[in-house]
Design an enzyme around this catalytic site. Structure first.
Site, PDB file in Angstrom:
ATOM      1  N   CYS A  16      -6.602 173.290  12.113  1.00 27.68           N
ATOM      2  CA  CYS A  16      -6.181 173.223  13.519  1.00 27.68           C
ATOM      3  C   CYS A  16      -4.676 173.054  13.683  1.00 27.68           C
ATOM      4  CB  CYS A  16      -6.889 172.057  14.206  1.00 27.68           C
ATOM      5  SG  CYS A  16      -6.469 170.497  13.438  1.00 27.68           S
ATOM      6  N   CYS A  31     -11.440 167.129  10.674  1.00 23.89           N
ATOM      7  CA  CYS A  31     -10.428 166.200  11.190  1.00 23.89           C
ATOM      8  C   CYS A  31     -10.309 164.970  10.295  1.00 23.89           C
ATOM      9  CB  CYS A  31     -10.790 165.745  12.595  1.00 23.89           C
ATOM     10  SG  CYS A  31     -11.274 167.078  13.686  1.00 23.89           S
TER      11      CYS A  31
HETATM   12 FE1  FES Z   1      -7.162 168.887  14.646  1.00 22.25          FE
HETATM   13 FE2  FES Z   1      -9.226 167.285  14.913  1.00 22.25          FE
HETATM   14  S1  FES Z   1      -8.929 169.180  15.875  1.00 22.25           S
HETATM   15  S2  FES Z   1      -7.506 167.002  13.684  1.00 22.25           S
END
Ligand code: FES
Length: 145
Positions: A33, A103
């Protein structure tokens, strides 16, 4: 969707901040992400982690897992801290939804990066610790921040 413990650590994260003159600092990015995590460790001469703080540009799950991870590594030896995997952190939080598992890797990788930094500064090798793959340079972080 989230356990009570996850919500608690997200809403009241423990150990947020910086440690001035930290023994080891690790900054990592999440390949999935693009979020960023920085972890600070204060390690004494006996190899005990006295303090641990974090800062992140990550989601709620990243905040909760990092908060729990800092709690788990405090007071531990370096070898014990290596056992604080993202799986162990998730278990301590009573689980995470599958889409949020990635995450939880931020905290584990940032702890490893901070330990690597500590080892490099002290010219030692930590058994079982590999060079962090996603460590990012200070310059890259300044740009992102
Ligand atoms: Fe990036 Fe959770 S969506 S750390």
């Amino acid at each position: 969707m989230y356990s009570e413990k996850v919500m608690d650590h997200f809403q009241n994260p423990r150990n947020v901040g910086e440690i001035e003159g930290a023994s080891g600092v690790g900054t990592v990015g999440n390949a999935k992400c693009g979020d960023i995590m920085r972890m600070y460790l204060d390690i004494d001469e006996n190899g005990i982690i006295h303090d641990c703080k974090f800062k992140t540009f990550g989601c709620g799950a990243a905040v909760a897992t990092s908060s729990m991870a800092t709690e788990l590594v405090k007071g531990k030896t370096i070898q014990e801290a290596l056992q604080v995997t993202n799986k162990a952190v998730m278990e301590a939080l009573d689980g995470l939804p599958p889409v949020k598992v990635h995450c939880s890797l931020l905290a584990e990788e940032a702890i490893h990066a901070a330990l690597w930094d500590y080892a490099e500064k002290h010219g030692i090798k930590i058994e079982g610790l590999d060079k962090p793959k996603s460590d990012i340079s200070e310059e890259e972080v300044e740009e992102e921040y």
